[in-house]
Design a protein around this motif. Structure first.
Motif, mmCIF file in Angstrom:
data_model
loop_
_atom_site.group_PDB
_atom_site.id
_atom_site.type_symbol
_atom_site.label_atom_id
_atom_site.label_comp_id
_atom_site.label_asym_id
_atom_site.label_seq_id
_atom_site.Cartn_x
_atom_site.Cartn_y
_atom_site.Cartn_z
ATOM 1 N N PHE A 1 15.870 -9.877 -7.117
ATOM 2 C CA PHE A 1 15.456 -9.656 -8.507
ATOM 3 C C PHE A 1 16.499 -10.189 -9.494
ATOM 4 C CE2 PHE A 1 15.400 -7.132 -12.413
ATOM 5 C CZ PHE A 1 14.083 -7.319 -12.828
ATOM 6 N N LEU A 2 17.784 -10.051 -9.156
ATOM 7 C CA LEU A 2 18.844 -10.506 -10.056
ATOM 8 C C LEU A 2 19.270 -11.942 -9.780
ATOM 9 C CD1 LEU A 2 21.136 -7.323 -10.033
ATOM 10 C CD2 LEU A 2 19.405 -7.950 -11.723
ATOM 11 N N GLY B 1 18.751 -13.178 -13.088
ATOM 12 C CA GLY B 1 17.344 -12.815 -13.210
ATOM 13 C C GLY B 1 17.058 -11.670 -14.158
ATOM 14 N N GLY B 2 18.119 -10.989 -14.657
ATOM 15 C CA GLY B 2 17.918 -9.839 -15.535
ATOM 16 C C GLY B 2 18.954 -8.777 -15.244
ATOM 17 N N HIS B 3 18.561 -7.500 -15.407
ATOM 18 C CA HIS B 3 19.485 -6.433 -15.038
ATOM 19 C C HIS B 3 18.725 -5.223 -14.503
ATOM 20 C CE1 HIS B 3 18.850 -4.983 -19.333
ATOM 21 N NE2 HIS B 3 18.702 -3.851 -18.660
ATOM 22 N N ARG C 1 14.403 -1.631 -14.925
ATOM 23 C CA ARG C 1 14.704 -3.048 -14.721
ATOM 24 C C ARG C 1 14.366 -3.832 -15.988
ATOM 25 N NH1 ARG C 1 9.792 -5.152 -10.702
ATOM 26 N NH2 ARG C 1 8.094 -4.921 -12.211
ATOM 27 N N TYR C 2 15.106 -4.902 -16.170
ATOM 28 C CA TYR C 2 14.837 -5.823 -17.272
ATOM 29 C C TYR C 2 14.821 -7.233 -16.690
ATOM 30 C CZ TYR C 2 15.512 -8.703 -21.421
ATOM 31 O OH TYR C 2 15.376 -9.649 -22.398
ATOM 32 N N LYS C 3 13.681 -7.877 -16.775
ATOM 33 C CA LYS C 3 13.548 -9.240 -16.255
ATOM 34 C C LYS C 3 13.886 -10.236 -17.359
ATOM 35 C CE LYS C 3 10.501 -12.027 -13.362
ATOM 36 N NZ LYS C 3 11.483 -12.102 -12.282
ATOM 37 N N SER D 1 11.822 -11.115 -20.716
ATOM 38 C CA SER D 1 10.880 -10.081 -21.154
ATOM 39 C C SER D 1 11.411 -9.394 -22.405
ATOM 40 C CB SER D 1 10.652 -9.055 -20.035
ATOM 41 O OG SER D 1 11.848 -8.391 -19.714
ATOM 42 N N GLU E 1 12.870 -3.084 -21.212
ATOM 43 C CA GLU E 1 13.059 -2.560 -19.863
ATOM 44 C C GLU E 1 11.762 -1.945 -19.345
ATOM 45 O OE1 GLU E 1 17.781 -1.260 -19.786
ATOM 46 O OE2 GLU E 1 16.228 0.283 -19.945
ATOM 47 N N GLU E 2 11.608 -1.958 -18.015
ATOM 48 C CA GLU E 2 10.472 -1.318 -17.361
ATOM 49 C C GLU E 2 10.973 -0.253 -16.395
ATOM 50 O OE1 GLU E 2 8.553 -4.450 -15.302
ATOM 51 O OE2 GLU E 2 7.743 -5.410 -17.099
#
Length: 374
Positions: A141-142, A260-262, A272-274, A277, A280-281
């Protein structure tokens, strides 16, 4: 058949652990305390049939096959090595001893008896939010390993001390926020990132040296604040702040950033934050009631932060699974506790702590060096 348990320690963690283990089917056969009266009082409160202030009286009992070491760190190595040497499984509280030489003795004992379970209580590994975070990192993901850039950890809480002088006040006996909370953080970061520290820079301080109850000849030497940085072997930079100056509160936040985000865990929740975007989700919300784990001592519950307590329950549940019969084979298997911290992990954590103490004293970056002989 689940093994009989011998417990070393009489503190609040014991008062949480023993009822949970009993509800899971374990028999608590014996308890050790530094003072006989102390051991007797806790044994009576928790309905444990045997109590003592002599280490060997617990270790040599035939009805004890699993040792829980939840006492002061200056005894962790001694009890662990003895227990493994006579064929007992060991779960040892953090940290693994007071120094690398003590941790190394534990590692050698565990290597000499590899058929025995020997793990360190770094329970945050088992907290669902962190198991989900690690999975997301491993799934990319990151980004890849080299694209993970920064990890920032902040733990803010009240004092770790009691209203009387004991080992928690003494840095040389393993007291203080660096060993008791920092050891968890150092292990967790390495576990999440699959990276280890190569250099560290830290500031370790004891601001509160006396209290209303603790004063006179003996002063507090255990640190109540530390902040440090770790350069990891695959390029990530870790920053950590541990603060014991906020009574009545507990706040823990772990943020890991990458291309990729955090990902961020706040308390027991994962977000998560992509990259690209707008917000955060939620990935995981901790809505599980602790009461599902049975009755919890209310005094102890106020002392042990919820994420640490829940992680501990999860870890002990995995330990129970390790001792359940598999197919037609009676005995136990290590797979359920495969993600637990080993004594080798404990040695690494101790190496980082030693380097941080040296860094704070010398006011410079220090290379993390793990001893191989001692």
């Amino acid at each position: 058949m689940l093994p009989g348990i011998g417990v070393f320690g009489t503190g609040n963690v014991v008062k949480v652990v023993v009822p949970f283990l009993r509800e899971k089917g374990f028999k608590i056969e014996a308890i050790w305390g530094r003072a006989l009266k102390e051991a007797q009082d806790v044994a009576k409160e928790l309905e444990i049939p045997f109590f003592t202030n002599k280490i060997d009286d617990v270790l040599l009992r035939k009805d004890v096959d699993l040792i829980f070491i939840i006492c002061s760190p200056n005894l962790h190595s001694q009890i662990s090595v003895k227990a493994l040497g006579i064929g007992k499984h060991v779960l040892c509280d953090k940290p693994a001893g007071l120094c690398q030489s003590e941790a190394l003795k534990m590692v050698r004992a565990s290597q000499y008896y590899p058929s025995l379970i020997s793990i360190v209580n770094h329970s945050l590994r088992f907290l669902p939010a962190f198991t989900q975070m690690r999975k997301a990192i491993m799934d990319g993901f990151l980004g890849n390993e080299e694209e993970i850039t920064v990890c920032d950890v902040r733990v803010q809480m009240g004092s770790l001390l009691h209203d009387y002088y004991d080992w928690l006040c003494d840095d040389t006996m393993g007291g203080g926020v660096l060993t008791l909370v920092g050891s968890h953080v150092i292990d967790l970061v390495s576990h999440l990132l699959s990276q280890r520290a190569v250099r560290v820079h830290g500031v370790v301080r004891t601001f509160i040296k006396t209290t209303k109850e603790i004063n006179g000849i003996r002063h507090i030497s255990s640190p109540d604040f530390c902040t440090f940085q770790m350069e990891m072997n695959k390029g990530a930079l870790v920053t950590v702040t541990l603060n014991n100056h906020l009574p009545g509160m507990f706040n823990q936040e772990v943020i890991i950033c990458g291309k990729g985000g955090h990902l961020v865990v706040r308390g027991g929740d994962l977000y998560r934050y992509k990259a690209g975007s707008s917000k955060e989700e939620v990935m995981y919300l901790d809505v599980e009631d602790l009461q599902k784990y049975g009755s919890i001592n209310p005094i102890a519950a106020n002392v042990i932060p919820r994420p640490y307590m829940k992680g501990l329950f999860k870890m002990m549940g995995a330990l129970r699974e390790a001792f359940l019969p598999v197919e037609d084979k009676r005995g136990w298997i290590k797979e359920p506790v495969a993600s637990a911290a080993t004594f080798e992990d404990g040695l690494y954590v101790q190496a980082v702590i030693d380097a941080l103490r040296k860094s704070s004293a010398n006011r410079e970056w220090i290379k993390v060096e793990q001893i191989l002989e001692g």
